[in-house]
Design an enzyme around this catalytic site. Structure first.
Site, mmCIF file in Angstrom:
data_model
loop_
_atom_site.group_PDB
_atom_site.id
_atom_site.type_symbol
_atom_site.label_atom_id
_atom_site.label_comp_id
_atom_site.label_asym_id
_atom_site.label_seq_id
_atom_site.Cartn_x
_atom_site.Cartn_y
_atom_site.Cartn_z
ATOM 1 N N ASP A 77 0.821 -1.223 0.000
ATOM 2 C CA ASP A 77 0.000 0.000 0.000
ATOM 3 C C ASP A 77 0.851 1.267 0.000
ATOM 4 O OD1 ASP A 77 -2.361 -1.519 0.167
ATOM 5 O OD2 ASP A 77 -2.276 -1.558 2.355
ATOM 6 N N ARG A 94 1.308 2.184 16.634
ATOM 7 C CA ARG A 94 0.809 3.260 15.772
ATOM 8 C C ARG A 94 1.046 4.671 16.304
ATOM 9 N NH1 ARG A 94 1.624 0.303 11.692
ATOM 10 N NH2 ARG A 94 -0.129 -0.805 10.782
ATOM 11 N N ASP A 150 -6.294 0.997 12.170
ATOM 12 C CA ASP A 150 -5.061 1.783 12.131
ATOM 13 C C ASP A 150 -5.275 3.223 11.679
ATOM 14 O OD1 ASP A 150 -3.379 -0.212 13.111
ATOM 15 O OD2 ASP A 150 -3.253 -1.157 11.139
ATOM 16 N N SER A 196 -1.409 -9.742 4.224
ATOM 17 C CA SER A 196 -1.059 -8.395 4.649
ATOM 18 C C SER A 196 -0.484 -8.530 6.060
ATOM 19 C CB SER A 196 -2.309 -7.528 4.633
ATOM 20 O OG SER A 196 -2.047 -6.345 5.350
HETATM 21 N N1 ARG Z 1 -6.493 -6.052 14.020
HETATM 22 C C1 ARG Z 1 -5.252 -5.607 14.557
HETATM 23 C C2 ARG Z 1 -5.384 -4.240 15.152
HETATM 24 O O1 ARG Z 1 -6.318 -3.562 14.865
HETATM 25 C C3 ARG Z 1 -4.125 -5.728 13.577
HETATM 26 C C4 ARG Z 1 -4.089 -4.715 12.505
HETATM 27 C C5 ARG Z 1 -2.985 -4.962 11.543
HETATM 28 N N2 ARG Z 1 -2.800 -3.844 10.703
HETATM 29 C C6 ARG Z 1 -2.400 -3.907 9.433
HETATM 30 N N3 ARG Z 1 -2.330 -2.777 8.787
HETATM 31 N N4 ARG Z 1 -2.118 -5.028 8.819
HETATM 32 O O2 ARG Z 1 -4.574 -3.816 15.918
#
Ligand code: ARG
Length: 390
Positions: A12, A92, A121, A171
């Site tokens: 991405d 994050r 995220d 991913s």
């Molecule tokens: N579901 C998890 C969270 O919200 C993992 C997210 C993973 N993010 C990603 N961009 N692949 O923290």
């Protein structure tokens, strides 16, 4: 126009470099934050430049991540819905902070990230950026460029942008505290996760791992008598515990954006450290403290998962967690073998546990009279109430 982009090196954000510079005619500055992901950062840098970055930064934030984020998560047993150790959620805000620092230094007005409109995220990034740079404009191209994953791969091919092999199937989001795996091949919640989704928890070592984790103020400081930094401990446990096949999570997660999704994680160090830490807390706390702490833990975890890292209540709960971990000190003995981990024993200087009180042989016994009196008064509310009901 100058845009500073949080750049992971994945599909991405690699596509985003080119897309942003073409769409806005902008200079795109990329920032890759090292939070302990297994990554070749010079490859990432090279990929950024070949996708059209004007300038690239790699920022090593591993120490900061382990000290201020992972350390606090351990004190709070940070787990979302009792299952997910918050690995991505914790990183994050830190990534956003680093990106904002670069934006300020570079005099950029715009900050970009690669999150989609379906995930958590975006919330964490947007709120962290707004909190650190209230005047900054946020661009999240994946929320509106309208490309599917397949189309992104095509776009990359057309524009001659190099992408990583791994990106084609899953991913992945990875840092010191865990590895998250998402993708269409695991979207059917009844279908078993294919083995090639896993990296950290492939079964490689047969011999059991015997461990003594020593804690001070709620944090592990020694492994089998060896003094190590938290960062070193987490790395060591990820490798050694993961090699015994322990640390997989597969669950249905309630996202912040209103739907359920199947989420898979590899979190060997996190699960083992939480297991030991919670055991030690139980050994030390009074029953009321324990009950209260589990509620605080859950509330804190919800804030972190939901992107509310800058919510004032989080700082208050942090303080509660620090105070309540002051006496969480001692040793926990563990064994990891064949994909399973267990606590074998614990000792804690500040524990109210008394062997002589608890013992069935030589121990303290209340007299019959004491026991009768205690039970009668203890149960009085219930007995009286139950007599009034049919
Ligand atoms: N579901 C998890 C969270 O919200 C993992 C997210 C993973 N993010 C990603 N961009 N692949 O923290």
């Amino acid at each position: 126009m100058k845009i500073v982009l949080a750049y992971s090196g994945g599909l991405d954000t690699t596509v985003a470099i080119k897309w942003l510079s073409e769409k806005y005619g902008a200079e795109v500055v990329t920032v890759t934050v090292d939070v302990g992901q297994e990554e070749n950062f010079s490859d990432v840098e090279r990929r950024a430049y070949s996708a059209g970055a004007a300038k690239h930064y790699t920022i090593d934030a591993k120490e900061e991540f382990s000290t201020f984020f992972v350390g606090q998560a351990i004190k709070m047993n940070g787990m979302y819905e009792g299952t997910y150790p918050l690995s991505t959620a914790l990183a994050r805000p830190l990534i956003a902070e680093k990106v904002v620092e670069v934006a300020k230094k570079e005099g950029a007005t715009h900050v970009a990230h690669g999150s989609t409109s379906k995930g958590n995220d975006q919330v964490r990034f947007d709120l962290a950026i707004k909190s650190k740079m209230p005047t900054g404009e946020i661009i999240a191209p994946a929320r509106f460029w309208g490309m599917t994953r397949q189309q992104e791969i095509l776009y990359a091919k057309e524009k001659g942008i190099p992408i990583k092999e791994e990106n084609k199937k899953f991913s992945i989001d990875e840092n010191l505290w865990g590895r998250s795996i998402e993708g269409d091949s695991i979207a059917d919640p009844y279908a078993e996760v294919p083995e090639d989704a896993f990296e950290w928890t492939k079964f490689r070592k047969q011999e059991p791992l015997e461990l003594v984790l020593e804690f001070q103020e709620g944090l592990p400081i020694k492994v089998n008598g060896m003094k190590l930094s938290l960062l070193e401990i987490v790395k060591l446990l990820n490798a050694e515990v993961g090699a015994r096949g322990f640390g997989r999570v597969d669950h249905i997660e309630n996202r912040l954006v209103g739907f359920k999704s199947r989420e898979v994680y590899e979190v060997p160090a996190a699960l083992l450290i939480y297991m030991a830490h919670q055991d030690l807390e139980k050994t030390v706390y009074t029953p009321l403290e324990l009950r209260f702490k589990r509620e605080v833990d859950q509330l804190w975890s919800d804030l972190v998962y939901r992107g509310l890292w800058y919510e004032p209540l989080r700082y208050i709960l942090d303080e509660v967690g620090r105070t309540m971990n002051r006496y969480v000190e001692g040793e926990v003995k563990l064994r990891v073998k064949d994909g399973a981990a267990a606590v074998l024993g614990r000792k804690a200087k500040y524990s109210p546990y008394s062997e002589s009180v608890a013992s069935y042989e030589k121990g303290w016994y209340p007299s019959d009279e004491m026991a009768r009196g205690f039970i009668e008064i203890w149960g009085m509310h219930s007995l009286l109430a139950s007599r009034t009901r049919a």
